[in-house]
Design a protein around this motif. Structure first.
Motif, PDB file in Angstrom:
ATOM      1  N   GLU A 101       0.896  -1.390   0.103  1.00 38.45           N
ATOM      2  CA  GLU A 101      -0.024   0.101   0.038  1.00 38.45           C
ATOM      3  C   GLU A 101       0.863   1.079  -0.169  1.00 38.45           C
ATOM      4  O   GLU A 101       1.786   1.413   0.716  1.00 38.45           O
ATOM      5  N   ILE A 102       0.683   2.176  -1.027  1.00 37.90           N
ATOM      6  CA  ILE A 102       1.531   3.367  -0.931  1.00 37.90           C
ATOM      7  C   ILE A 102       0.463   4.655  -0.943  1.00 37.90           C
ATOM      8  O   ILE A 102      -0.433   4.525  -1.941  1.00 37.90           O
ATOM      9  N   GLU A 103       0.435   5.338   0.070  1.00 40.77           N
ATOM     10  CA  GLU A 103      -0.826   6.357  -0.100  1.00 40.77           C
ATOM     11  C   GLU A 103      -0.215   7.476   0.815  1.00 40.77           C
ATOM     12  O   GLU A 103       0.804   7.334   1.539  1.00 40.77           O
TER      13      GLU A 103
ATOM     14  N   SER B 252       4.618   1.056   8.655  1.00 39.93           N
ATOM     15  CA  SER B 252       4.996   1.773   7.831  1.00 39.93           C
ATOM     16  C   SER B 252       6.396   1.831   7.600  1.00 39.93           C
ATOM     17  O   SER B 252       7.308   1.851   8.181  1.00 39.93           O
ATOM     18  N   ASN B 253       6.888   2.405   6.296  1.00 40.31           N
ATOM     19  CA  ASN B 253       8.293   2.643   5.991  1.00 40.31           C
ATOM     20  C   ASN B 253       8.634   4.191   6.757  1.00 40.31           C
ATOM     21  O   ASN B 253       7.684   4.751   7.258  1.00 40.31           O
ATOM     22  N   GLU B 254       9.867   4.509   6.442  1.00 36.39           N
ATOM     23  CA  GLU B 254      10.337   5.711   7.217  1.00 36.39           C
ATOM     24  C   GLU B 254       9.296   7.195   6.943  1.00 36.39           C
ATOM     25  O   GLU B 254       9.068   7.679   8.141  1.00 36.39           O
ATOM     26  N   SER B 255       8.992   7.155   5.741  1.00 40.08           N
ATOM     27  CA  SER B 255       8.204   8.227   5.327  1.00 40.08           C
ATOM     28  C   SER B 255       6.798   8.184   5.700  1.00 40.08           C
ATOM     29  O   SER B 255       5.838   9.207   5.628  1.00 40.08           O
ATOM     30  N   GLY B 256       6.326   6.878   6.052  1.00 40.90           N
ATOM     31  CA  GLY B 256       4.977   6.897   6.288  1.00 40.90           C
ATOM     32  C   GLY B 256       3.842   6.554   4.939  1.00 40.90           C
ATOM     33  O   GLY B 256       2.723   6.328   5.357  1.00 40.90           O
ATOM     34  N   THR B 257       4.581   6.399   3.808  1.00 47.64           N
ATOM     35  CA  THR B 257       3.732   6.457   2.563  1.00 47.64           C
ATOM     36  C   THR B 257       3.699   5.065   2.093  1.00 47.64           C
ATOM     37  O   THR B 257       2.559   4.762   1.454  1.00 47.64           O
ATOM     38  N   SER B 258       4.148   3.965   2.733  1.00 43.19           N
ATOM     39  CA  SER B 258       4.035   2.601   2.143  1.00 43.19           C
ATOM     40  C   SER B 258       4.319   1.608   3.096  1.00 43.19           C
ATOM     41  O   SER B 258       4.885   1.593   4.293  1.00 43.19           O
TER      42      SER B 258
ATOM     43  N   GLU C  67       0.000  -4.804   3.102  1.00 46.56           N
ATOM     44  CA  GLU C  67      -1.236  -4.799   3.476  1.00 46.56           C
ATOM     45  C   GLU C  67      -1.743  -6.024   2.873  1.00 46.56           C
ATOM     46  O   GLU C  67      -1.441  -6.589   1.624  1.00 46.56           O
ATOM     47  N   TRP C  68      -2.580  -6.862   3.600  1.00 45.37           N
ATOM     48  CA  TRP C  68      -3.229  -8.182   3.068  1.00 45.37           C
ATOM     49  C   TRP C  68      -4.705  -8.009   3.723  1.00 45.37           C
ATOM     50  O   TRP C  68      -4.862  -7.652   4.958  1.00 45.37           O
ATOM     51  N   GLU C  69      -5.759  -8.319   2.754  1.00 42.55           N
ATOM     52  CA  GLU C  69      -7.049  -8.239   3.004  1.00 42.55           C
ATOM     53  C   GLU C  69      -7.684  -9.333   2.447  1.00 42.55           C
ATOM     54  O   GLU C  69      -7.226  -9.703   1.285  1.00 42.55           O
ATOM     55  N   THR C  70      -8.736  -9.722   2.996  1.00 42.74           N
ATOM     56  CA  THR C  70      -9.658 -10.634   2.597  1.00 42.74           C
ATOM     57  C   THR C  70     -11.124 -10.254   2.938  1.00 42.74           C
ATOM     58  O   THR C  70     -11.206  -9.718   4.096  1.00 42.74           O
ATOM     59  N   GLU C  71     -12.082 -10.674   1.950  1.00 38.62           N
ATOM     60  CA  GLU C  71     -13.443 -10.376   2.475  1.00 38.62           C
ATOM     61  C   GLU C  71     -13.873 -11.507   3.065  1.00 38.62           C
ATOM     62  O   GLU C  71     -13.524 -12.759   3.054  1.00 38.62           O
TER      63      GLU C  71
ATOM     64  N   GLN D 183       0.756   4.724  -7.206  1.00 38.66           N
ATOM     65  CA  GLN D 183       1.553   3.531  -7.821  1.00 38.66           C
ATOM     66  C   GLN D 183       2.929   3.551  -7.254  1.00 38.66           C
ATOM     67  O   GLN D 183       3.487   2.286  -7.099  1.00 38.66           O
ATOM     68  N   HIS D 184       3.669   4.546  -6.902  1.00 35.92           N
ATOM     69  CA  HIS D 184       4.949   4.718  -6.486  1.00 35.92           C
ATOM     70  C   HIS D 184       5.163   5.956  -5.480  1.00 35.92           C
ATOM     71  O   HIS D 184       4.411   6.925  -5.766  1.00 35.92           O
ATOM     72  N   GLU D 185       6.118   5.724  -4.701  1.00 36.28           N
ATOM     73  CA  GLU D 185       6.077   6.845  -3.501  1.00 36.28           C
ATOM     74  C   GLU D 185       6.304   8.364  -4.147  1.00 36.28           C
ATOM     75  O   GLU D 185       5.807   9.351  -3.447  1.00 36.28           O
ATOM     76  N   ASN D 186       6.956   8.444  -5.215  1.00 38.84           N
ATOM     77  CA  ASN D 186       7.380   9.805  -5.702  1.00 38.84           C
ATOM     78  C   ASN D 186       6.213  10.363  -6.749  1.00 38.84           C
ATOM     79  O   ASN D 186       6.455  11.367  -7.490  1.00 38.84           O
ATOM     80  N   GLU D 187       5.238   9.473  -6.962  1.00 41.22           N
ATOM     81  CA  GLU D 187       4.173   9.884  -8.316  1.00 41.22           C
ATOM     82  C   GLU D 187       3.573  11.132  -7.734  1.00 41.22           C
ATOM     83  O   GLU D 187       3.306  11.638  -6.740  1.00 41.22           O
ATOM     84  N   THR D 188       3.499  12.010  -8.779  1.00 44.34           N
ATOM     85  CA  THR D 188       2.675  13.493  -8.779  1.00 44.34           C
ATOM     86  C   THR D 188       1.256  13.009  -9.049  1.00 44.34           C
ATOM     87  O   THR D 188       0.997  11.941  -9.688  1.00 44.34           O
ATOM     88  N   PHE D 189       0.367  14.079  -8.321  1.00 39.80           N
ATOM     89  CA  PHE D 189      -0.983  13.960  -8.787  1.00 39.80           C
ATOM     90  C   PHE D 189      -1.531  15.244  -8.305  1.00 39.80           C
ATOM     91  O   PHE D 189      -0.854  16.075  -7.783  1.00 39.80           O
ATOM     92  N   SER D 190      -2.659  15.642  -9.336  1.00 39.25           N
ATOM     93  CA  SER D 190      -3.245  16.716  -9.121  1.00 39.25           C
ATOM     94  C   SER D 190      -4.151  16.963  -7.966  1.00 39.25           C
ATOM     95  O   SER D 190      -4.683  15.990  -7.417  1.00 39.25           O
TER      96      SER D 190
END
Length: 168
Positions: free
Chosen positions: A13-15, A65-71, A74-78, A130-137
């Motif tokens: 998970e990268i967020e 989480s990694n050091e920056s807290g972005t990644s 995660e494992w999930e099941t319904e 998709q990756h830690e350095n991804e830019t977004f609007s």
């Protein structure tokens, strides 16, 4: 014979997380749903979460989480919602209640969580990347970034709810 028709997701998970600076996001939301969740384990190295989202139940394990807290892993099941309701009873103190809004913006879906109960007044936005350095609007209602600040993690909000904070 037991049916194994559940979906299992393994992923990194990268967020990034933000606060909001106004409620404009509600007008841009394409859908919204109620969530109740609790934690069977909130160890710093891993959390085990039970969630009911609408009429679906989920069991999720998240790694540290990694050091920056972005990644983080995660494992999930319904799981059946009836089982999720039973597991919520076993959770640590502090069930999280929130409404999640999905807002498409640019090439991303922003998930806005409006908290209730002991966390009422807190609104947190997450955008998965998709990756830690991804830019977004960035939407105009996107406020201060809080990525990597543990007090905004749901597992921590269950232990030390927003209403107990000395507001900034």
């Amino acid at each position: 014979m037991i049916s194994l028709a559940y979906i299992i997701v393994f992923m990194q998970e990268i967020e990034r997380k933000f606060l909001v600076n106004n409620l404009q996001f509600k007008e841009e939301a394409t859908n919204a749903f109620e969530i109740a969740q609790g934690f069977l384990n909130t160890h710093p190295e891993r959390t085990v979460r039970v969630r009911i989202k609408g009429q679906q139940g989920f069991l999720t394990v998240k790694g540290k989480s990694n050091e920056s807290g972005t990644s983080r892993f995660e494992w999930e099941t319904e799981i059946p919602v009836a089982e999720a309701k039973q597991l919520l009873v076993l959770c640590e103190k502090g069930i999280i209640e929130k409404k999640r809004y999905h807002i498409p913006h640019g090439n991303h879906i922003f998930e806005v969580d409006e908290f209730f109960g002991d966390n009422e007044g807190l609104i947190v936005v997450e955008v998965e990347l998709q990756h830690e350095n991804e830019t977004f609007s960035k939407p105009t209602w996107l406020g201060k970034e809080v990525t990597g600040q543990p007090k905004y993690y749901n597992s921590q909000l269950s232990k030390k709810p927003y209403k107990t904070w000395h507001h900034e």
